[in-house]
Design a protein around this motif. Structure first.
Motif, PDB file in Angstrom:
ATOM      1  N   HIS A   1      37.570 -56.111 -18.279  1.00  0.00           N
ATOM      2  CA  HIS A   1      36.963 -55.135 -17.244  1.00  0.00           C
ATOM      3  C   HIS A   1      35.689 -55.796 -16.428  1.00  0.00           C
ATOM      4  CE1 HIS A   1      36.639 -53.837 -13.019  1.00  0.00           C
ATOM      5  NE2 HIS A   1      38.324 -54.095 -13.118  1.00  0.00           N
ATOM      6  N   THR A   2      35.660 -57.315 -15.541  1.00  0.00           N
ATOM      7  CA  THR A   2      34.157 -57.117 -15.393  1.00  0.00           C
ATOM      8  C   THR A   2      34.061 -56.476 -14.169  1.00  0.00           C
ATOM      9  OG1 THR A   2      35.236 -59.277 -16.276  1.00  0.00           O
ATOM     10  CG2 THR A   2      32.680 -59.801 -14.983  1.00  0.00           C
ATOM     11  N   PRO A   3      32.633 -55.668 -14.450  1.00  0.00           N
ATOM     12  CA  PRO A   3      32.158 -54.770 -13.167  1.00  0.00           C
ATOM     13  C   PRO A   3      31.911 -55.231 -11.959  1.00  0.00           C
ATOM     14  CG  PRO A   3      30.916 -55.355 -14.735  1.00  0.00           C
ATOM     15  CD  PRO A   3      31.322 -55.208 -15.132  1.00  0.00           C
ATOM     16  N   ALA A   4      32.249 -54.880 -10.514  1.00  0.00           N
ATOM     17  CA  ALA A   4      31.142 -55.572  -9.298  1.00  0.00           C
ATOM     18  C   ALA A   4      29.856 -55.623  -9.757  1.00  0.00           C
ATOM     19  CB  ALA A   4      32.184 -54.897  -8.384  1.00  0.00           C
ATOM     20  N   ARG A   5      28.911 -54.573  -9.861  1.00  0.00           N
ATOM     21  CA  ARG A   5      27.860 -54.918 -10.187  1.00  0.00           C
ATOM     22  C   ARG A   5      27.727 -54.437 -12.187  1.00  0.00           C
ATOM     23  NH1 ARG A   5      28.324 -51.148  -5.866  1.00  0.00           N
ATOM     24  NH2 ARG A   5      27.522 -52.384  -4.106  1.00  0.00           N
ATOM     25  N   GLY A   6      26.630 -54.651 -12.202  1.00  0.00           N
ATOM     26  CA  GLY A   6      26.189 -54.463 -13.377  1.00  0.00           C
ATOM     27  C   GLY A   6      26.648 -55.434 -14.714  1.00  0.00           C
ATOM     28  N   ARG A   7      26.123 -55.300 -15.691  1.00  0.00           N
ATOM     29  CA  ARG A   7      26.683 -56.285 -16.583  1.00  0.00           C
ATOM     30  C   ARG A   7      27.797 -56.420 -18.143  1.00  0.00           C
ATOM     31  NH1 ARG A   7      21.898 -59.258 -18.708  1.00  0.00           N
ATOM     32  NH2 ARG A   7      20.764 -57.660 -18.203  1.00  0.00           N
ATOM     33  N   GLN A   8      28.414 -54.662 -17.931  1.00  0.00           N
ATOM     34  CA  GLN A   8      29.071 -53.410 -18.772  1.00  0.00           C
ATOM     35  C   GLN A   8      30.548 -54.020 -18.790  1.00  0.00           C
ATOM     36  OE1 GLN A   8      27.647 -51.387 -21.666  1.00  0.00           O
ATOM     37  NE2 GLN A   8      29.991 -51.929 -22.017  1.00  0.00           N
ATOM     38  N   LEU A   9      30.650 -54.473 -19.878  1.00  0.00           N
ATOM     39  CA  LEU A   9      32.444 -54.364 -19.700  1.00  0.00           C
ATOM     40  C   LEU A   9      33.369 -53.530 -19.766  1.00  0.00           C
ATOM     41  CD1 LEU A   9      32.546 -57.864 -21.597  1.00  0.00           C
ATOM     42  CD2 LEU A   9      33.059 -57.594 -19.006  1.00  0.00           C
ATOM     43  N   GLY A  10      34.117 -53.375 -19.493  1.00  0.00           N
ATOM     44  CA  GLY A  10      34.946 -52.367 -19.919  1.00  0.00           C
ATOM     45  C   GLY A  10      36.142 -52.681 -20.046  1.00  0.00           C
TER      46      GLY A  10
ATOM     47  N   GLY B   1      25.490 -63.649 -19.245  1.00  0.00           N
ATOM     48  CA  GLY B   1      24.663 -62.054 -20.235  1.00  0.00           C
ATOM     49  C   GLY B   1      26.559 -60.956 -19.950  1.00  0.00           C
ATOM     50  N   PHE B   2      27.420 -60.750 -19.696  1.00  0.00           N
ATOM     51  CA  PHE B   2      28.354 -59.464 -20.206  1.00  0.00           C
ATOM     52  C   PHE B   2      28.815 -59.200 -21.012  1.00  0.00           C
ATOM     53  CE2 PHE B   2      29.030 -61.626 -15.511  1.00  0.00           C
ATOM     54  CZ  PHE B   2      29.253 -60.535 -14.768  1.00  0.00           C
ATOM     55  N   TYR B   3      28.729 -60.399 -22.355  1.00  0.00           N
ATOM     56  CA  TYR B   3      29.178 -60.328 -23.718  1.00  0.00           C
ATOM     57  C   TYR B   3      27.632 -59.496 -23.778  1.00  0.00           C
ATOM     58  CZ  TYR B   3      34.029 -61.652 -23.338  1.00  0.00           C
ATOM     59  OH  TYR B   3      35.111 -61.093 -23.026  1.00  0.00           O
ATOM     60  N   ASP B   4      26.457 -60.556 -24.055  1.00  0.00           N
ATOM     61  CA  ASP B   4      25.293 -60.667 -24.544  1.00  0.00           C
ATOM     62  C   ASP B   4      24.982 -58.760 -24.756  1.00  0.00           C
ATOM     63  OD1 ASP B   4      25.258 -62.401 -25.154  1.00  0.00           O
ATOM     64  OD2 ASP B   4      24.054 -63.253 -23.798  1.00  0.00           O
ATOM     65  N   TYR B   5      25.319 -57.757 -23.583  1.00  0.00           N
ATOM     66  CA  TYR B   5      25.120 -57.115 -22.873  1.00  0.00           C
ATOM     67  C   TYR B   5      25.866 -55.834 -23.504  1.00  0.00           C
ATOM     68  CZ  TYR B   5      23.122 -53.384 -19.901  1.00  0.00           C
ATOM     69  OH  TYR B   5      23.039 -51.786 -19.042  1.00  0.00           O
ATOM     70  N   THR B   6      27.059 -56.261 -23.531  1.00  0.00           N
ATOM     71  CA  THR B   6      28.296 -55.381 -23.561  1.00  0.00           C
ATOM     72  C   THR B   6      28.037 -54.776 -24.792  1.00  0.00           C
ATOM     73  OG1 THR B   6      29.542 -55.417 -21.650  1.00  0.00           O
ATOM     74  CG2 THR B   6      30.171 -54.255 -24.066  1.00  0.00           C
TER      75      THR B   6
ATOM     76  N   PHE C   1      18.359 -70.108 -28.408  1.00  0.00           N
ATOM     77  CA  PHE C   1      19.373 -68.640 -29.145  1.00  0.00           C
ATOM     78  C   PHE C   1      17.558 -67.818 -28.663  1.00  0.00           C
ATOM     79  CE2 PHE C   1      19.931 -65.382 -31.885  1.00  0.00           C
ATOM     80  CZ  PHE C   1      20.683 -65.771 -31.376  1.00  0.00           C
ATOM     81  N   GLU C   2      17.794 -66.673 -27.689  1.00  0.00           N
ATOM     82  CA  GLU C   2      17.173 -66.480 -27.578  1.00  0.00           C
ATOM     83  C   GLU C   2      17.396 -64.827 -27.900  1.00  0.00           C
ATOM     84  OE1 GLU C   2      14.637 -66.296 -25.565  1.00  0.00           O
ATOM     85  OE2 GLU C   2      14.977 -67.984 -24.477  1.00  0.00           O
ATOM     86  N   PRO C   3      16.617 -64.040 -28.112  1.00  0.00           N
ATOM     87  CA  PRO C   3      17.122 -62.640 -29.309  1.00  0.00           C
ATOM     88  C   PRO C   3      17.886 -61.226 -28.822  1.00  0.00           C
ATOM     89  CG  PRO C   3      14.620 -62.648 -28.789  1.00  0.00           C
ATOM     90  CD  PRO C   3      15.118 -63.694 -28.419  1.00  0.00           C
ATOM     91  N   TRP C   4      18.297 -61.612 -27.839  1.00  0.00           N
ATOM     92  CA  TRP C   4      19.618 -61.044 -26.482  1.00  0.00           C
ATOM     93  C   TRP C   4      20.931 -61.728 -26.786  1.00  0.00           C
ATOM     94  CZ3 TRP C   4      15.157 -62.822 -23.993  1.00  0.00           C
ATOM     95  CH2 TRP C   4      14.870 -63.269 -23.102  1.00  0.00           C
ATOM     96  N   ASP C   5      20.682 -62.556 -27.467  1.00  0.00           N
ATOM     97  CA  ASP C   5      21.820 -63.525 -27.070  1.00  0.00           C
ATOM     98  C   ASP C   5      22.940 -62.995 -28.400  1.00  0.00           C
ATOM     99  OD1 ASP C   5      21.379 -65.472 -25.528  1.00  0.00           O
ATOM    100  OD2 ASP C   5      20.498 -66.826 -26.172  1.00  0.00           O
ATOM    101  N   LEU C   6      24.172 -63.259 -28.598  1.00  0.00           N
ATOM    102  CA  LEU C   6      25.453 -62.392 -28.745  1.00  0.00           C
ATOM    103  C   LEU C   6      25.457 -64.037 -29.835  1.00  0.00           C
ATOM    104  CD1 LEU C   6      26.956 -60.319 -29.377  1.00  0.00           C
ATOM    105  CD2 LEU C   6      29.006 -61.487 -28.182  1.00  0.00           C
ATOM    106  N   GLN C   7      25.261 -62.907 -31.589  1.00  0.00           N
ATOM    107  CA  GLN C   7      25.508 -63.536 -32.440  1.00  0.00           C
ATOM    108  C   GLN C   7      27.170 -63.457 -33.256  1.00  0.00           C
ATOM    109  OE1 GLN C   7      22.531 -63.857 -35.795  1.00  0.00           O
ATOM    110  NE2 GLN C   7      23.657 -65.915 -36.981  1.00  0.00           N
ATOM    111  N   LEU C   8      27.619 -64.529 -33.415  1.00  0.00           N
ATOM    112  CA  LEU C   8      29.140 -64.168 -33.817  1.00  0.00           C
ATOM    113  C   LEU C   8      29.449 -63.546 -35.496  1.00  0.00           C
ATOM    114  CD1 LEU C   8      31.179 -67.404 -32.132  1.00  0.00           C
ATOM    115  CD2 LEU C   8      30.696 -65.170 -31.414  1.00  0.00           C
TER     116      LEU C   8
END
Length: 199
Positions: free
Chosen positions: A81-90, A143-148, A178-185
């Motif tokens: 669930h993508t938030p209306a504000r912020g980048r933390q997925l639920g 950046g939602f998945y990177d942040y979450t 690739f940046e340090p904050w990018d998600l690695q699988l």
């Protein structure tokens, strides 16, 4: 991030999106069905495990056969669930009791009282624009998945949840910016292969 690096990333993202859009409907459907026959997929989708999937938007890799298999195998399935504000997925439960609504960005999302913390998920199948052999991931740019799942970067021995990219083979790029904050699988599944990151 430098301006040239930002421009490079934008150019790579455009190139990979174009490649993904060029895949025919027939090839998309064939790829989606091939994924459920990937060796080891039933080990990931063990009964009772908490599995996050996504509803494909636009030209993203289709997940419907995988989602149905997870439900059939009695996994606890959750959708972002993508938030209306912020980048933390639920992550909200999907089962026979779920209703549907539209979240921000007109993404379909189930309505259910049960939610799951990202840290409690066992495996997460993530959409992507591109990947490389290091299992670096390029997302849509929000950046939602990177942040979450940023907490995964501080874990050395316990890597729950398993992060699994779903992609068409044409989304591979020789070496992604690739940046340090990018998600690695941890793993990548395409219609051609199953890649796993070395420990």
């Amino acid at each position: 991030m430098s301006q040239s690096s930002t421009l490079d990333k934008a150019a790579v993202r455009r190139h990979l999106r174009q490649a993904r859009k060029g895949i025919s409907l027939q090839d998309r459907q064939a790829a989606a069905w091939k994924v459920i026959h990937t060796p080891g997929i039933k080990r990931i989708l063990r009964p009772g495990r908490k599995i996050a999937l996504y509803i494909p938007m636009g030209s993203e890799f289709p997940t419907w056969p995988l989602l149905l298999l997870a439900l059939q195998r009695r996994c606890q399935v959750y959708l972002p669930h993508t938030p209306a504000r912020g980048r933390q997925l639920g992550f909200v439960r999907l089962n026979e009791d779920s209703q549907w609504t539209f979240g921000p960005y007109q993404i379909p999302v189930p309505v259910h009282p049960e939610w799951c913390s990202p840290k409690q998920l066992d495996a997460v199948f993530v959409p992507l624009v591109g990947f490389d052999r290091r299992l670096a991931r390029m997302g849509q740019g929000g950046g939602f998945y990177d942040y979450t799942f940023a907490f995964r970067r501080t874990r050395r021995h316990w890597r729950k949840p398993l992060l699994i990219g779903l992609a068409f083979a044409c989304q591979e790029y020789p070496q992604l910016p690739f940046e340090p904050w990018d998600l690695q699988l941890d793993c990548l599944i395409s219609e051609r292969e199953y890649l796993r990151r070395a420990n």
